[in-house]
Enzyme design. Structure first.
Site, PDB file in Angstrom:
ATOM      1  CB  VAL A  15      -0.985   0.024   1.192  1.00 32.98           C
ATOM      2  CG1 VAL A  15      -2.003  -1.087   1.075  1.00 32.98           C
ATOM      3  CG2 VAL A  15      -0.241  -0.041   2.524  1.00 32.98           C
ATOM      4  N   GLY A  16       2.183   1.124  -0.026  1.00 32.82           N
ATOM      5  CA  GLY A  16       3.057   2.292  -0.056  1.00 32.82           C
ATOM      6  C   GLY A  16       3.631   2.699   1.283  1.00 32.82           C
ATOM      7  CE  LYS A  17       4.599  -1.511   6.367  1.00 34.51           C
ATOM      8  NZ  LYS A  17       4.110  -2.276   5.193  1.00 34.51           N
ATOM      9  CE  LYS A  39      10.025  -3.798   6.995  1.00 36.29           C
ATOM     10  NZ  LYS A  39       8.726  -3.305   6.461  1.00 36.29           N
ATOM     11  CB  THR A  43       9.384 -11.057   5.483  1.00 35.41           C
ATOM     12  OG1 THR A  43       8.341 -10.251   4.917  1.00 35.41           O
ATOM     13  CG2 THR A  43       9.245 -11.086   6.999  1.00 35.41           C
ATOM     14  CB  ALA A 113       6.171  -6.720   8.545  1.00 35.13           C
ATOM     15  N   GLY A 114       3.446  -5.323   6.714  1.00 38.15           N
ATOM     16  CA  GLY A 114       2.055  -5.584   6.384  1.00 38.15           C
ATOM     17  C   GLY A 114       1.125  -4.763   7.263  1.00 38.15           C
ATOM     18  N   PRO A 201       1.865  10.587  -4.536  1.00 36.94           N
ATOM     19  CG  PRO A 201       2.466  12.392  -5.855  1.00 36.94           C
ATOM     20  CD  PRO A 201       2.610  11.855  -4.472  1.00 36.94           C
TER      21      PRO A 201
END
Length: 233
Positions: A15-17, A39, A43, A113-114, A201
């Site tokens: 999603v662009g994290k 982080k 993974t 993560a996710g 963007p």
């Protein structure tokens, strides 16, 4: 712990994290702050290969980065660690690392993560890390159809746990947004009860650092150090 800590979670994967995390770092660096990005678990990346932090460092030169563990398969951290026969990253280890970084940085960004409830250990998630840190969570969401449900579920889970939500950012705003994406600019804050704080963007992660910093400033809201307003994506 002296520096501010912000946890960045997605509503899911892709999603662009990471790009949003880099944009937050770019604005803080531009404001003269010392920034670290943590982080806890990477993974889907083999040893020696560039991961999410390499992307952040390329977009924001001079930022401090720290990764606690990486696992080769693109799975939830707990599953990836178990399948690799490696120890998982516990919420406690992530909290200790964030606090250490906060000792000599003004801002620490903790990228998950996710999604929020993806497991790092059998009984530990990113929500647990945020709770132990007492840190707010910024939610990164997709632009189009389906994002209202995913984002509302994430913000509801935060509220259920008594965790502060800093707001929502759309991680990849399309060059030609469809009807659902355009409507979601108004509907996301309406269904979540938290502010929409930006829309980066698509393909921003391919920009050079100076241009990326300019884009970050114009596509993130004043609460995050930018000048964006939801009425003009």
């Amino acid at each position: 712990m002296t520096g501010r800590v912000l946890v960045v979670s997605g509503t899911g994967t892709d999603v662009g994290k990471t790009v949003v995390t880099a944009a937050l770092a770019a604005l803080a660096v531009a404001a003269g702050e010392r920034v670290a990005v943590l982080k806890p678990a990477q993974t889907g990346v083999a040893p020696g290969e560039p991961g999410d932090l390499a992307a952040v460092a390329a977009l924001v030169p001079g930022v401090t980065t720290a990764e606690l563990a990486r696992y080769p398969e693109p799975l939830a951290p707990e599953t990836a660690a178990r399948r690799a026969g490696l120890p998982p990253v516990t919420p406690g280890a992530a909290v200790d690392a964030a606090r250490d970084l906060a000792g000599d940085h003004d801002v620490v960004l903790v990228e998950g993560a996710g999604g929020l409830l993806v497991r790092f250990t059998p009984d530990g998630t990113l929500a647990d890390i945020a709770a132990k840190l007492g840190a707010p969570v910024l939610v990164v969401a997709a632009a189009g159809l389906g994002t209202l449900n995913h984002t509302a579920l994430t913000t509801e889970a935060l509220a259920h746990r008594g965790l502060a939500c800093a707001g929502v950012v759309v991680g990849s705003w399309p060059a030609e947004p469809d009807l659902a994406a355009r409507c979601n600019l108004a509907d996301l804050p309406a269904v979540t009860g938290v502010p929409l704080l930006g829309a980066l963007p698509e393909r921003s992660g391919a920009l050079r650092p100076a241009e990326f910093a300019r884009v970050a400033r114009h596509t993130l809201a004043p609460a995050l150090g930018g000048v964006w307003h939801s009425s003009r994506p």
